[in-house]
Design a protein around this motif. Structure first.
Motif, PDB file in Angstrom:
ATOM      1  N   PRO A   7       0.807  -1.226   0.000  1.00 33.99           N
ATOM      2  CA  PRO A   7       0.000   0.000   0.000  1.00 33.99           C
ATOM      3  C   PRO A   7       0.840   1.276   0.000  1.00 33.99           C
ATOM      4  O   PRO A   7       0.468   2.269  -0.633  1.00 33.99           O
ATOM      5  CB  PRO A   7      -0.813  -0.110   1.293  1.00 33.99           C
ATOM      6  CG  PRO A   7      -0.886  -1.564   1.580  1.00 33.99           C
ATOM      7  CD  PRO A   7       0.432  -2.104   1.129  1.00 33.99           C
ATOM      8  N   LEU A   8       1.981   1.256   0.700  1.00 37.43           N
ATOM      9  CA  LEU A   8       2.848   2.433   0.696  1.00 37.43           C
ATOM     10  C   LEU A   8       3.373   2.716  -0.708  1.00 37.43           C
ATOM     11  O   LEU A   8       3.417   3.874  -1.141  1.00 37.43           O
ATOM     12  CB  LEU A   8       4.011   2.230   1.671  1.00 37.43           C
ATOM     13  CG  LEU A   8       3.674   2.292   3.166  1.00 37.43           C
ATOM     14  CD1 LEU A   8       4.898   1.946   4.001  1.00 37.43           C
ATOM     15  CD2 LEU A   8       3.136   3.666   3.543  1.00 37.43           C
ATOM     16  N   VAL A   9       3.759   1.665  -1.420  1.00 36.83           N
ATOM     17  CA  VAL A   9       4.252   1.844  -2.788  1.00 36.83           C
ATOM     18  C   VAL A   9       3.133   2.342  -3.695  1.00 36.83           C
ATOM     19  O   VAL A   9       3.346   3.234  -4.536  1.00 36.83           O
ATOM     20  CB  VAL A   9       4.849   0.522  -3.324  1.00 36.83           C
ATOM     21  CG1 VAL A   9       5.110   0.615  -4.820  1.00 36.83           C
ATOM     22  CG2 VAL A   9       6.143   0.190  -2.590  1.00 36.83           C
ATOM     23  N   LEU A  10       1.931   1.787  -3.538  1.00 36.75           N
ATOM     24  CA  LEU A  10       0.800   2.239  -4.358  1.00 36.75           C
ATOM     25  C   LEU A  10       0.472   3.709  -4.079  1.00 36.75           C
ATOM     26  O   LEU A  10       0.158   4.473  -5.010  1.00 36.75           O
ATOM     27  CB  LEU A  10      -0.427   1.372  -4.093  1.00 36.75           C
ATOM     28  CG  LEU A  10      -0.355  -0.071  -4.603  1.00 36.75           C
ATOM     29  CD1 LEU A  10      -1.614  -0.839  -4.209  1.00 36.75           C
ATOM     30  CD2 LEU A  10      -0.178  -0.099  -6.117  1.00 36.75           C
ATOM     31  N   MET A  11       0.551   4.122  -2.820  1.00 38.24           N
ATOM     32  CA  MET A  11       0.318   5.529  -2.498  1.00 38.24           C
ATOM     33  C   MET A  11       1.402   6.410  -3.117  1.00 38.24           C
ATOM     34  O   MET A  11       1.117   7.508  -3.608  1.00 38.24           O
ATOM     35  CB  MET A  11       0.264   5.720  -0.977  1.00 38.24           C
ATOM     36  CG  MET A  11      -1.027   5.221  -0.351  1.00 38.24           C
ATOM     37  SD  MET A  11      -1.223   5.706   1.388  1.00 38.24           S
ATOM     38  CE  MET A  11      -0.033   4.636   2.179  1.00 38.24           C
ATOM     39  N   PHE A  12       2.639   5.918  -3.093  1.00 38.62           N
ATOM     40  CA  PHE A  12       3.741   6.666  -3.714  1.00 38.62           C
ATOM     41  C   PHE A  12       3.501   6.819  -5.212  1.00 38.62           C
ATOM     42  O   PHE A  12       3.652   7.918  -5.776  1.00 38.62           O
ATOM     43  CB  PHE A  12       5.064   5.942  -3.461  1.00 38.62           C
ATOM     44  CG  PHE A  12       6.202   6.444  -4.311  1.00 38.62           C
ATOM     45  CD1 PHE A  12       6.848   7.630  -3.991  1.00 38.62           C
ATOM     46  CD2 PHE A  12       6.615   5.746  -5.435  1.00 38.62           C
ATOM     47  CE1 PHE A  12       7.899   8.102  -4.781  1.00 38.62           C
ATOM     48  CE2 PHE A  12       7.651   6.201  -6.230  1.00 38.62           C
ATOM     49  CZ  PHE A  12       8.292   7.390  -5.904  1.00 38.62           C
ATOM     50  N   VAL A  13       3.135   5.721  -5.880  1.00 44.23           N
ATOM     51  CA  VAL A  13       2.902   5.762  -7.328  1.00 44.23           C
ATOM     52  C   VAL A  13       1.734   6.688  -7.655  1.00 44.23           C
ATOM     53  O   VAL A  13       1.812   7.519  -8.574  1.00 44.23           O
ATOM     54  CB  VAL A  13       2.636   4.342  -7.866  1.00 44.23           C
ATOM     55  CG1 VAL A  13       2.163   4.394  -9.319  1.00 44.23           C
ATOM     56  CG2 VAL A  13       3.894   3.491  -7.757  1.00 44.23           C
ATOM     57  N   ARG A  14       0.632   6.556  -6.896  1.00 44.14           N
ATOM     58  CA  ARG A  14      -0.542   7.397  -7.151  1.00 44.14           C
ATOM     59  C   ARG A  14      -0.209   8.873  -6.952  1.00 44.14           C
ATOM     60  O   ARG A  14      -0.608   9.727  -7.751  1.00 44.14           O
ATOM     61  CB  ARG A  14      -1.682   6.969  -6.230  1.00 44.14           C
ATOM     62  CG  ARG A  14      -3.036   7.525  -6.622  1.00 44.14           C
ATOM     63  CD  ARG A  14      -4.119   7.063  -5.663  1.00 44.14           C
ATOM     64  NE  ARG A  14      -4.338   5.625  -5.726  1.00 44.14           N
ATOM     65  CZ  ARG A  14      -3.943   4.762  -4.803  1.00 44.14           C
ATOM     66  NH1 ARG A  14      -3.271   5.191  -3.741  1.00 44.14           N
ATOM     67  NH2 ARG A  14      -4.199   3.480  -4.921  1.00 44.14           N
ATOM     68  N   SER A  15       0.520   9.184  -5.890  1.00 48.90           N
ATOM     69  CA  SER A  15       0.911  10.570  -5.621  1.00 48.90           C
ATOM     70  C   SER A  15       1.864  11.085  -6.691  1.00 48.90           C
ATOM     71  O   SER A  15       1.777  12.254  -7.101  1.00 48.90           O
ATOM     72  CB  SER A  15       1.571  10.685  -4.244  1.00 48.90           C
ATOM     73  OG  SER A  15       0.672  10.300  -3.221  1.00 48.90           O
ATOM     74  N   LEU A  16       2.762  10.214  -7.166  1.00 53.16           N
ATOM     75  CA  LEU A  16       3.711  10.602  -8.202  1.00 53.16           C
ATOM     76  C   LEU A  16       2.984  10.911  -9.506  1.00 53.16           C
ATOM     77  O   LEU A  16       3.262  11.931 -10.160  1.00 53.16           O
ATOM     78  CB  LEU A  16       4.733   9.487  -8.418  1.00 53.16           C
ATOM     79  CG  LEU A  16       5.846   9.760  -9.434  1.00 53.16           C
ATOM     80  CD1 LEU A  16       6.708  10.927  -8.961  1.00 53.16           C
ATOM     81  CD2 LEU A  16       6.712   8.516  -9.620  1.00 53.16           C
TER      82      LEU A  16
END
Length: 423
Positions: free
Chosen positions: A238-247
């Protein structure tokens, strides 16, 4: 051999049928959200769902695979079984208390207006507080269904899965149409009724708090490897998905982030089928006490069928991807069809990787599993960062395909090098 093949197909389609109902639930909920929300708001809901995933992981210690495997391994010894259940229950209780305290602190300290742009902070705070009973209910559903799977009580497992999905669909539909809760609060509380139902069904099969309290044993040791193998990826992913979405939101705009969220959600719709089916087929059948020959007879027929089924599925989705987007999402997300082909290639490799990953989980190969899982998520994050700059909107999908291809190859090598009992 014929009987074994027939049994595999029976389990495959039986578990697949239940999982299809779960996918229907995901379809209905996401369809409603896609109809009611523009892409930018849809992306914010995705961020909140990732927060809930982290909360569910820390409160349950992500031990659902352990509930299946340890129940299956000890079901013929009630004394040990009840001790294992007691140990798992107490670990989950302590973790839930910790998660609730952390969530309340996060609710009033975190910069919520920046993390979910466009959503009033008061609504986000209310949703986080509502999420606490919602997460507890999700854990109850997951644990009860996992125990029924481990006990081999397939009908009770199916009933919990299907009825819980039905309750969740009705809950989201009712409150979206009536507007009595904010969208985030609706998502946060969708499992509350399902949790009560799952506990009732499992209790009639002997899985209840009374059983835990009467047990003379409190076995916690075997849970640790399952907790680590489940907890790390359920927090990292989930942290990686949040990073990708924010990016994507920062580089290409939050509408683009919503389109990416739509593409990824379509993958999740169908990935949930494969993961649940594999949990039923592989976890109760594989253990480190097996010989290499027996492992080959048990595992590779399942792997071959899963890859063949996934390949056919991906080909069908490729040719009908525009229709799939319009059905699963809405016309506002039509550009998602343009980015799906490379994502489907990643889905094919993801299915194969999960087959081999389940072997590591069943054997409690903690170090190897974590190395691959964490490495895969980091590869996805880095590849997305580079891909967006080189290929813009195609970047995250290309990163997804690369991550799953590399993970698939690495897992094949790791599993082939495992040591098995000598015949």
């Amino acid at each position: 051999m014929v009987d074994s093949s027939s049994k595999i197909w029976k389990l495959f389609f039986g578990s697949g049928s239940v999982t299809l109902f779960n996918t229907l639930r995901a379809f209905v909920i996401n369809k409603l959200l896609a109809v009611f929300l523009p892409p930018a708001a849809f992306a914010c809901v995705g961020q909140f769902v990732n927060w809930m995933s982290i909360g569910q992981a820390t409160s349950s210690l992500a031990m659902q695979n352990g509930w299946v495997s340890l129940t299956a391994q000890n079901k013929d010894n009630l004394k040990n079984l009840h001790g294992v259940w007691r140990g798992g229950f107490r670990l989950t209780t302590f973790a839930t208390i910790f998660t609730c305290i952390a969530a309340v602190l996060f609710c009033f300290v975190a910069p919520l207006d920046k993390m979910l742009p466009g959503v009033p902070p008061r609504l986000v705070q209310a949703a986080i507080l509502f999420a606490l009973p919602g997460i507890l209910a999700m854990n109850i559903v997951t644990i009860c269904s996992s125990v029924m799977n481990g006990l081999g009580k397939v009908r009770r497992w199916a009933v919990i899965q299907i009825v819980a999905s039905l309750f969740q669909m009705l809950w989201v539909a009712f409150f979206l149409y009536t507007g009595r809760l904010s969208v985030l609060s609706i998502i946060a509380t969708q499992s509350v009724v399902a949790g009560f139902f799952a506990a009732r069904v499992a209790s009639r099969a002997g899985f209840n708090i009374k059983t835990f309290r009467e047990s003379a044993l409190d076995i916690r040791g075997p849970w640790l490897s399952y907790a680590v193998m489940g907890l790390v990826p359920m927090i990292v992913a989930p942290l990686v998905l949040m990073f990708v979405r924010s990016l994507v939101g920062a580089e290409l705009g939050w509408n683009a982030a919503g389109i990416w969220q739509g593409v990824y959600k379509i993958s999740d719709f169908f990935a949930s089928i494969f993961s649940a089916v594999l949990g039923v087929l592989i976890l109760p059948r594989i253990s480190r006490e097996m010989t290499r020959e027996r492992f080959g007879k048990e595992f590779y027929p399942i792997f071959a069928r899963m890859m063949g089924f996934t390949f056919v599925f991906c080909v069908i989705l490729f040719f009908f991807r525009s229709l799939v987007v319009s059905i699963l999402l809405s016309e506002s997300y039509a550009p998602a069809a343009y980015y799906m082909p490379i994502q489907l290639l990643g889905d094919l490799f993801r299915s194969g990787g999960w087959c081999f990953g389940m072997v590591l989980i069943a054997r409690r190969e903690t170090g190897k599993f974590l190395f691959v899982e964490v490495g895969a998520n980091l590869l996805f994050a880095v590849a997305t960062f580079v891909g967006i700059r080189l290929f813009e909107m195609h970047g995250p999908m290309m990163a997804y395909a690369l991550e799953n291809f590399v993970t698939f190859i690495v897992l094949i090598v790791v599993v082939r090098r495992l040591k098995w009992n000598i015949q």
